[in-house]
Each structure stands twice: as structure tokens, then as C-alpha cells.
Design a protein around this motif. Structure first.
Motif, PDB file in Angstrom:
ATOM      1  N   GLN A  24       0.826  -1.201   0.000  1.00 24.77           N
ATOM      2  CA  GLN A  24       0.000   0.000   0.000  1.00 24.77           C
ATOM      3  C   GLN A  24       0.867   1.260   0.000  1.00 24.77           C
ATOM      4  OE1 GLN A  24      -3.328  -0.241  -0.109  1.00 24.77           O
ATOM      5  NE2 GLN A  24      -3.353  -2.478   0.114  1.00 24.77           N
ATOM      6  N   LYS A  25       0.332   2.342  -0.555  1.00 27.65           N
ATOM      7  CA  LYS A  25       1.002   3.637  -0.497  1.00 27.65           C
ATOM      8  C   LYS A  25       1.241   4.020   0.958  1.00 27.65           C
ATOM      9  CE  LYS A  25       0.591   8.485  -1.921  1.00 27.65           C
ATOM     10  NZ  LYS A  25      -0.229   9.487  -2.649  1.00 27.65           N
ATOM     11  N   GLY A  26       2.448   4.482   1.252  1.00 28.58           N
ATOM     12  CA  GLY A  26       2.801   4.852   2.607  1.00 28.58           C
ATOM     13  C   GLY A  26       3.489   3.755   3.396  1.00 28.58           C
ATOM     14  N   ASN A  27       3.414   2.494   2.923  1.00 25.36           N
ATOM     15  CA  ASN A  27       4.139   1.409   3.586  1.00 25.36           C
ATOM     16  C   ASN A  27       5.632   1.706   3.606  1.00 25.36           C
ATOM     17  OD1 ASN A  27       2.162  -1.462   2.436  1.00 25.36           O
ATOM     18  ND2 ASN A  27       1.833  -0.086   4.138  1.00 25.36           N
ATOM     19  N   LYS A  28       6.297   1.320   4.685  1.00 28.71           N
ATOM     20  CA  LYS A  28       7.743   1.500   4.808  1.00 28.71           C
ATOM     21  C   LYS A  28       8.404   0.140   5.015  1.00 28.71           C
ATOM     22  CE  LYS A  28       7.330   4.546   8.153  1.00 28.71           C
ATOM     23  NZ  LYS A  28       7.712   5.538   9.199  1.00 28.71           N
ATOM     24  N   PHE A  29       9.522  -0.073   4.301  1.00 26.48           N
ATOM     25  CA  PHE A  29      10.250  -1.335   4.363  1.00 26.48           C
ATOM     26  C   PHE A  29      11.730  -1.050   4.593  1.00 26.48           C
ATOM     27  CE2 PHE A  29       6.496  -2.189   1.785  1.00 26.48           C
ATOM     28  CZ  PHE A  29       6.033  -3.389   2.300  1.00 26.48           C
ATOM     29  N   PHE A  30      12.315  -1.746   5.572  1.00 25.06           N
ATOM     30  CA  PHE A  30      13.716  -1.529   5.943  1.00 25.06           C
ATOM     31  C   PHE A  30      14.526  -2.784   5.645  1.00 25.06           C
ATOM     32  CE2 PHE A  30      17.043  -1.370   9.374  1.00 25.06           C
ATOM     33  CZ  PHE A  30      17.753  -0.292   8.867  1.00 25.06           C
ATOM     34  N   ASP A  31      15.693  -2.601   4.984  1.00 25.96           N
ATOM     35  CA  ASP A  31      16.515  -3.756   4.608  1.00 25.96           C
ATOM     36  C   ASP A  31      17.780  -3.899   5.451  1.00 25.96           C
ATOM     37  OD1 ASP A  31      18.256  -1.806   3.654  1.00 25.96           O
ATOM     38  OD2 ASP A  31      18.438  -2.670   1.639  1.00 25.96           O
ATOM     39  N   GLY A  32      17.883  -3.114   6.525  1.00 22.11           N
ATOM     40  CA  GLY A  32      19.076  -3.135   7.358  1.00 22.11           C
ATOM     41  C   GLY A  32      19.963  -1.930   7.148  1.00 22.11           C
ATOM     42  N   GLU A  33      19.791  -1.244   6.025  1.00 18.85           N
ATOM     43  CA  GLU A  33      20.559  -0.032   5.715  1.00 18.85           C
ATOM     44  C   GLU A  33      19.678   1.099   5.206  1.00 18.85           C
ATOM     45  OE1 GLU A  33      24.891  -1.830   4.313  1.00 18.85           O
ATOM     46  OE2 GLU A  33      23.375  -1.394   2.793  1.00 18.85           O
ATOM     47  N   ILE A  34      18.727   0.746   4.353  1.00 16.89           N
ATOM     48  CA  ILE A  34      17.915   1.739   3.655  1.00 16.89           C
ATOM     49  C   ILE A  34      16.453   1.578   4.064  1.00 16.89           C
ATOM     50  CG2 ILE A  34      17.200   2.619   1.398  1.00 16.89           C
ATOM     51  CD1 ILE A  34      19.760   1.270   0.273  1.00 16.89           C
ATOM     52  N   LEU A  35      15.803   2.689   4.351  1.00 17.77           N
ATOM     53  CA  LEU A  35      14.375   2.687   4.632  1.00 17.77           C
ATOM     54  C   LEU A  35      13.629   3.161   3.392  1.00 17.77           C
ATOM     55  CD1 LEU A  35      12.073   2.298   6.689  1.00 17.77           C
ATOM     56  CD2 LEU A  35      12.342   4.726   7.280  1.00 17.77           C
ATOM     57  N   PHE A  36      12.866   2.263   2.786  1.00 18.26           N
ATOM     58  CA  PHE A  36      12.080   2.582   1.595  1.00 18.26           C
ATOM     59  C   PHE A  36      10.648   2.937   1.998  1.00 18.26           C
ATOM     60  CE2 PHE A  36      15.460   0.166  -0.423  1.00 18.26           C
ATOM     61  CZ  PHE A  36      15.629   0.811  -1.634  1.00 18.26           C
ATOM     62  N   THR A  37      10.110   3.959   1.352  1.00 14.60           N
ATOM     63  CA  THR A  37       8.717   4.347   1.550  1.00 14.60           C
ATOM     64  C   THR A  37       7.999   4.263   0.214  1.00 14.60           C
ATOM     65  OG1 THR A  37       9.311   5.852   3.351  1.00 14.60           O
ATOM     66  CG2 THR A  37       7.145   6.153   2.345  1.00 14.60           C
ATOM     67  N   VAL A  38       6.839   3.629   0.201  1.00 18.60           N
ATOM     68  CA  VAL A  38       6.054   3.507  -1.024  1.00 18.60           C
ATOM     69  C   VAL A  38       5.422   4.854  -1.336  1.00 18.60           C
ATOM     70  CG1 VAL A  38       4.130   2.341  -2.151  1.00 18.60           C
ATOM     71  CG2 VAL A  38       5.603   1.065  -0.565  1.00 18.60           C
ATOM     72  N   GLN A  39       5.842   5.447  -2.441  1.00 22.70           N
ATOM     73  CA  GLN A  39       5.350   6.762  -2.843  1.00 22.70           C
ATOM     74  C   GLN A  39       4.074   6.683  -3.670  1.00 22.70           C
ATOM     75  OE1 GLN A  39       6.905   9.661  -1.847  1.00 22.70           O
ATOM     76  NE2 GLN A  39       8.251   8.333  -0.643  1.00 22.70           N
ATOM     77  N   GLU A  40       3.960   5.601  -4.429  1.00 19.73           N
ATOM     78  CA  GLU A  40       2.837   5.517  -5.365  1.00 19.73           C
ATOM     79  C   GLU A  40       2.598   4.068  -5.740  1.00 19.73           C
ATOM     80  OE1 GLU A  40       1.529   7.458  -9.693  1.00 19.73           O
ATOM     81  OE2 GLU A  40       3.553   7.770  -8.894  1.00 19.73           O
ATOM     82  N   ARG A  42       0.728   2.632  -8.870  1.00 17.62           N
ATOM     83  CA  ARG A  42       0.103   3.062 -10.120  1.00 17.62           C
ATOM     84  C   ARG A  42      -0.791   1.965 -10.679  1.00 17.62           C
ATOM     85  NH1 ARG A  42       6.053   4.781 -12.320  1.00 17.62           N
ATOM     86  NH2 ARG A  42       6.446   6.441 -10.784  1.00 17.62           N
ATOM     87  N   MET A  43      -2.041   2.320 -10.922  1.00 12.43           N
ATOM     88  CA  MET A  43      -3.021   1.404 -11.511  1.00 12.43           C
ATOM     89  C   MET A  43      -3.122   0.092 -10.738  1.00 12.43           C
ATOM     90  SD  MET A  43      -2.201   2.038 -15.583  1.00 12.43           S
ATOM     91  CE  MET A  43      -0.459   1.626 -15.368  1.00 12.43           C
ATOM     92  N   GLY A  44      -2.721   0.139  -9.468  1.00 16.71           N
ATOM     93  CA  GLY A  44      -2.812  -1.049  -8.629  1.00 16.71           C
ATOM     94  C   GLY A  44      -1.779  -2.116  -8.930  1.00 16.71           C
ATOM     95  N   THR A  45      -0.850  -1.824  -9.857  1.00 19.75           N
ATOM     96  CA  THR A  45       0.092  -2.871 -10.257  1.00 19.75           C
ATOM     97  C   THR A  45       1.558  -2.461 -10.168  1.00 19.75           C
ATOM     98  OG1 THR A  45      -0.034  -2.187 -12.585  1.00 19.75           O
ATOM     99  CG2 THR A  45      -1.582  -3.897 -11.853  1.00 19.75           C
ATOM    100  N   ILE A  46       1.865  -1.172 -10.292  1.00 17.99           N
ATOM    101  CA  ILE A  46       3.249  -0.698 -10.254  1.00 17.99           C
ATOM    102  C   ILE A  46       3.511  -0.012  -8.923  1.00 17.99           C
ATOM    103  CG2 ILE A  46       5.016   0.717 -11.349  1.00 17.99           C
ATOM    104  CD1 ILE A  46       4.079  -1.595 -13.080  1.00 17.99           C
ATOM    105  N   VAL A  47       4.451  -0.573  -8.152  1.00 16.10           N
ATOM    106  CA  VAL A  47       4.796  -0.029  -6.838  1.00 16.10           C
ATOM    107  C   VAL A  47       6.103   0.737  -6.965  1.00 16.10           C
ATOM    108  CG1 VAL A  47       5.360  -0.576  -4.439  1.00 16.10           C
ATOM    109  CG2 VAL A  47       3.644  -1.936  -5.661  1.00 16.10           C
ATOM    110  N   TYR A  48       6.052   2.022  -6.647  1.00 15.96           N
ATOM    111  CA  TYR A  48       7.234   2.883  -6.745  1.00 15.96           C
ATOM    112  C   TYR A  48       7.655   3.303  -5.347  1.00 15.96           C
ATOM    113  CZ  TYR A  48      10.067   7.045  -7.668  1.00 15.96           C
ATOM    114  OH  TYR A  48      11.073   7.975  -7.675  1.00 15.96           O
ATOM    115  N   MET A  49       8.911   2.994  -4.978  1.00 18.19           N
ATOM    116  CA  MET A  49       9.422   3.297  -3.642  1.00 18.19           C
ATOM    117  C   MET A  49      10.660   4.165  -3.732  1.00 18.19           C
ATOM    118  SD  MET A  49       9.282  -0.309  -1.594  1.00 18.19           S
ATOM    119  CE  MET A  49       8.842  -1.716  -2.560  1.00 18.19           C
ATOM    120  N   VAL A  50      10.835   5.008  -2.731  1.00 18.34           N
ATOM    121  CA  VAL A  50      12.035   5.816  -2.596  1.00 18.34           C
ATOM    122  C   VAL A  50      12.654   5.506  -1.237  1.00 18.34           C
ATOM    123  CG1 VAL A  50      12.968   8.149  -2.411  1.00 18.34           C
ATOM    124  CG2 VAL A  50      11.193   7.648  -4.095  1.00 18.34           C
TER     125      VAL A  50
END
Length: 241
Positions: A24-40, A42-50
């Protein structure tokens, strides 16, 4: 289980039960170094994270949902990310959203199905995540292998020769009876080790399964690419060898 080992598990938004395995948009995922936040999404199929690391560097990651199969995605190139996010990872690999027994994480899987990199769902900010990672890395592996989900940065700091022992200790904790003489010798000196009668009767939980795969994937990195490399053979088996 020690309190510090519990802290990594607190990354998990731990509701158990029937849940949609959809990012979901706004979800945050941490890999041990980088914290990714779901920005968008798109069309329910493309997940874009920063993502952002401790040095303020930014990263992009894009996933594409695989049809109607719950929790299944594919790692895609991003507009500003020409290379995969980590060494030994390729675009097109499967990303599975695992939500099992209270665990919530993305498992980036190699073509053989083994987890190569882990991104844990978290409600925390980057500073809190990094502090929890530091506490995890301060733990002795033997104290957390079966209770806390490891990640790429953790296993990268372990010499390759020790990775083999870590991987097999998870089995040893369940009474796995080893064929390799060096592993028999090593674990026979552990006061907690009690060999069982039937290896096939052993059942691993989701944490143990994922940790074994993650450790094995790091062992199989070509020589020189594992940051804590130590000369020695690389195991290709799931467990002992």
C-alpha cells in the motif's frame, strides 16, 4: 529470547490472520541499511518506492504486481535506477510479500526460490530502524538465529566460513543429525545439541526458513563479492555439506 533480539521482530506490524498481501502507499520497508517508503501504487500494479540511508543518499525501487496472485511482484528497472539495488541481484527476480505467523516482509528471491534480500515492513523512522539494526548486530548469532529475522547487511558482516556454521546451527537446534564429520564434531561440543532420530520430522518456522535461505544466498556469492570474505569453499547445499 533476549529483549534486543525481540526489537527486530517489532519491525513487524504483527496482525495474524486473513490479510490482503498487497503493498500500500505509505508502507515502509527496511533492509538493514535503507528505509524505503512507497510513494505511489500506479493502476494497482506498479509499486514505486524511494529509499534513504544514514548518509542521506536516496534510492529508487520499482515492483510490478504479477497478475492476480496475492503477494507476488517482480523487480523492475526504475527511471533513475539503471542497476539493481544490490550486488548479486537482477531485474526480473520475484519479490514475494510474506505475511505469515505475524511476520510481514518482502523477500527478493533468486530464480531457485531462495531469499536473497529482505525488506521488513516497519512503522518506524530511519533513525529508529538503524538503532534496532545496531542492536541486532551486537547480538551473538547463536542467540538470535531461530528467533529474529536476519537481513543482508547482517549476513554480509559474517565471514563466509562462519556462515556455514550459522546456517547449520538452525538445523542443529532442532536435533538435525549431520553426516559431515566436522559439523558432527562442532555441534557435539554444544551443551544444547541433542541429535534426533529423523531429520525428515524437523519443521522450521518462517523465520528459520528465511534465515537459512538468506545465509545460503550470501555463501554462494562469487569470491571477493562477499564483504567479509574469507578464503574457503562455498557451500551449494541447503544445509550441511
Amino acid at each position: 529470547m533476549k529483549q534486543s533480539a525481540l526489537t527486530l521482530l517489532l519491525f513487524v506490524l504483527g496482525a495474524i490472520g486473513v490479510q490482503a498481501q498487497t503493498i500500500q502507499k505509505g508502507n515502509k520497508f527496511f533492509d538493514g541499511e535503507i528505509l524505503f517508503t512507497v510513494q505511489e501504487v500506479r493502476m494497482g500494479t506498479i509499486v514505486y518506492m524511494v529509499g534513504e540511508d544514514a548518509n542521506g543518499n536516496t534510492y529508487e525501487m520499482t515492483l510490478k504486481k504479477n497478475g492476480s496472485k496475492p503477494g507476488e511482484y517482480t523487480l523492475q528497472p526504475s527511471s533513475q535506477a539503471d542497476d539493481p539495488p544490490k550486488f548479486g541481484i537482477e531485474f526480473g527476480w520475484r519479490v514475494q510479500y510474506v505475511r505469515e505467523n505475524g511476520m510481514n516482509f518482502l523477500a527478493l528471491r533468486k530464480p531457485n526460490g531462495d531469499a536473497r534480500w529482505i525488506y521488513v515492513l516497519t512503522p518506524d523512522n530511519l533513525q529508529d530502524c538503524l538503532e534496532q539494526q545496531k542492536r541486532l548486530e551486537d547480538e551473538l548469532p547463536t542467540d538470535i538465529l531461530c528467533d529474529a529475522l536476519l537481513n543482508g547487511p547482517y549476513v554480509q558482516k559474517v565471514p563466509r566460513e562462519e556462515l556455514r556454521l550459522m546456517r547449520n546451527e538452525i538445523l542443529a537446534r532442532h536435533g538435525y543429525r549431520f553426516q559431515s564429520k566436522d559439523l558432527q564434531e562442532h555441534f557435539s561440543h554444544q551443551p544444547w545439541y541433542k541429535p534426533g532420530r529423523d531429520n525428515n520430522a524437523i519443521r522450521l518456522n518462517i523465520i528459520e526458513q528465511t534465515n537459512i535461505q538468506l545465509i545460503k544466498s550470501e555463501e554462494e556469492m562469487p569470491g571477493g563479492l562477499h564483504p567479509a570474505d574469507v578464503a574457503g569453499d562455498v557451500d551449494q547445499s541447503d544445509f550441511e555439506d
